[in-house]
Design an enzyme around this catalytic site. Sequence first.
Site, PDB file in Angstrom:
ATOM      1  N   ASP A   1      40.561  25.331  45.962  1.00 26.51           N
ATOM      2  CA  ASP A   1      41.644  26.279  46.259  1.00 26.51           C
ATOM      3  C   ASP A   1      42.517  25.747  47.398  1.00 26.51           C
ATOM      4  OD1 ASP A   1      42.728  29.219  45.888  1.00 26.51           O
ATOM      5  OD2 ASP A   1      42.484  28.915  48.046  1.00 26.51           O
TER       6      ASP A   1
ATOM      7  N   ILE B   1      46.939  36.948  51.124  1.00 24.14           N
ATOM      8  CA  ILE B   1      48.020  35.978  50.974  1.00 24.14           C
ATOM      9  C   ILE B   1      49.373  36.673  50.872  1.00 24.14           C
ATOM     10  CG2 ILE B   1      47.871  35.833  48.447  1.00 24.14           C
ATOM     11  CD1 ILE B   1      48.614  32.935  50.898  1.00 24.14           C
TER      12      ILE B   1
ATOM     13  N   SER C   1      49.100  47.480  43.272  1.00 28.41           N
ATOM     14  CA  SER C   1      47.745  47.227  43.756  1.00 28.41           C
ATOM     15  C   SER C   1      46.920  48.498  43.588  1.00 28.41           C
ATOM     16  CB  SER C   1      47.763  46.821  45.228  1.00 28.41           C
ATOM     17  OG  SER C   1      46.442  46.730  45.742  1.00 28.41           O
ATOM     18  N   ARG C   2      45.658  48.332  43.228  1.00 27.64           N
ATOM     19  CA  ARG C   2      44.767  49.489  43.145  1.00 27.64           C
ATOM     20  C   ARG C   2      44.206  49.877  44.504  1.00 27.64           C
ATOM     21  NH1 ARG C   2      43.612  47.059  38.078  1.00 27.64           N
ATOM     22  NH2 ARG C   2      43.825  48.543  36.353  1.00 27.64           N
TER      23      ARG C   2
ATOM     24  N   LYS D   1      49.622  29.666  43.665  1.00 25.16           N
ATOM     25  CA  LYS D   1      48.740  28.574  43.260  1.00 25.16           C
ATOM     26  C   LYS D   1      47.276  29.029  43.374  1.00 25.16           C
ATOM     27  CE  LYS D   1      46.898  27.526  47.317  1.00 25.16           C
ATOM     28  NZ  LYS D   1      45.436  27.469  47.570  1.00 25.16           N
TER      29      LYS D   1
END
Length: 309
Positions: A169, A15, A37-38, A91
Site C-alpha cells: 500500500d 485519507i 459514508s455509513r 491508489k
Amino acid sequence: MSAPIRIGLVGIGKIARDQHIPALAHCDEFTLVAGASRNATLDGITTFNDLDEMLAGNDELQAISLCTPPQVRYGQARRAIEAGRHVFLEKPPGVTLSEVEDLYRRAHQAGVTLYASWHAREAAGVAQAREWLVGRSITRVDIQWREDVRTWHPGQEWIWQPGGLGVFDPGINALSIVTHILPMDFFLTRARLEVPENHQAPIGATLDFTDANDTPIHADLDWRQTGPQTWRITVETRDGTLVLDEGGSKLFIDDELVLDGDDVEYVGLYRHFAELIRAGMCDVDIRPFRHVADAFMMGERVIVDAFHD
C-alpha cells in the site's frame, strides 16, 4: 473561467480527512457538494449513507472521488460511470488489473473521465527528477521505503486482507515514482514477501528488478520502522547520482539539495483530474499496480511473527 466541477466524496476516513478534503478546499476547479459514508459526516455538506443514495439524491453531481478500500471500489466506480459521472480512484486503483482495465473500457465507452491517481508522482521533486534523467545512462537504482503501519494505518484491518496489499500500500507509491521518472521499462526478477502468521498480506518485501540493459533495481519495503520514516529513491548514472528523499519532496543531485518543496500532492492530483475532465480524457496508468501483481505472483512467501496493531 469555467464553473467549478461539482464533486462528491465516497469514503470519509483517514485519507479523505487528511488529504482529499483539504486539497479540494484549496482547488478552485472543484466544489465539494456531497459525501457518502455509513460512519461519518461532513460539516456543512450533505452526507449520504452510500454512493447509490448520493447518485439518486444529487442530479447536479458531475464527478465522484472514491476513497474507499480497494476491495469495494470496482462496483462503486462502475455504478458511477454508468450514471455518467467522472471518477477519481485513490491508489491502488483496485484489487486486480483486470477490473481496472474493465473500468477504463467502460469509461471510454461512456464518454466520461477515469483517473487512476498516483499521489506520490505529484511530490515536489518528481517532475524535475524525471527531466534530469532524460538521456542519461542509468547504472543502478535503490528504493528504501520504510514506515510505521501503526502511524499511517491505525486499526485498518482491510489492509491485511486479500486485496489490501499490506506493505505494498505504501510501497506502490515508490513504484509509481520510479515508473514515472525512469526513461526505460523494467521488470521483476525476484521477490521475497514477509507475511505475518495472523494476516494475509505482507508486512515486508524485498524486490529485484532489471531492464533490457541489465540495470540492477532493488527495493526494500517495510512496515515495521519506528522513529524517523524512510522514503528514498536513489538513481545512479554515469553523470552523477540523483536522490529523491522524504517521498519525493526533496531532490538531491550529487549530494547537493536542489529542491525542498511543500506537500502539494493532492492539490496537484485534483488539478490534473480537472484538466482531464475538461479535455474529455482518461489517465489510467497501471504499471505500478502490475509490478505489485508480479510480486504477489512470483514472490517467495516467508511467514514471520504475528503482528498486532
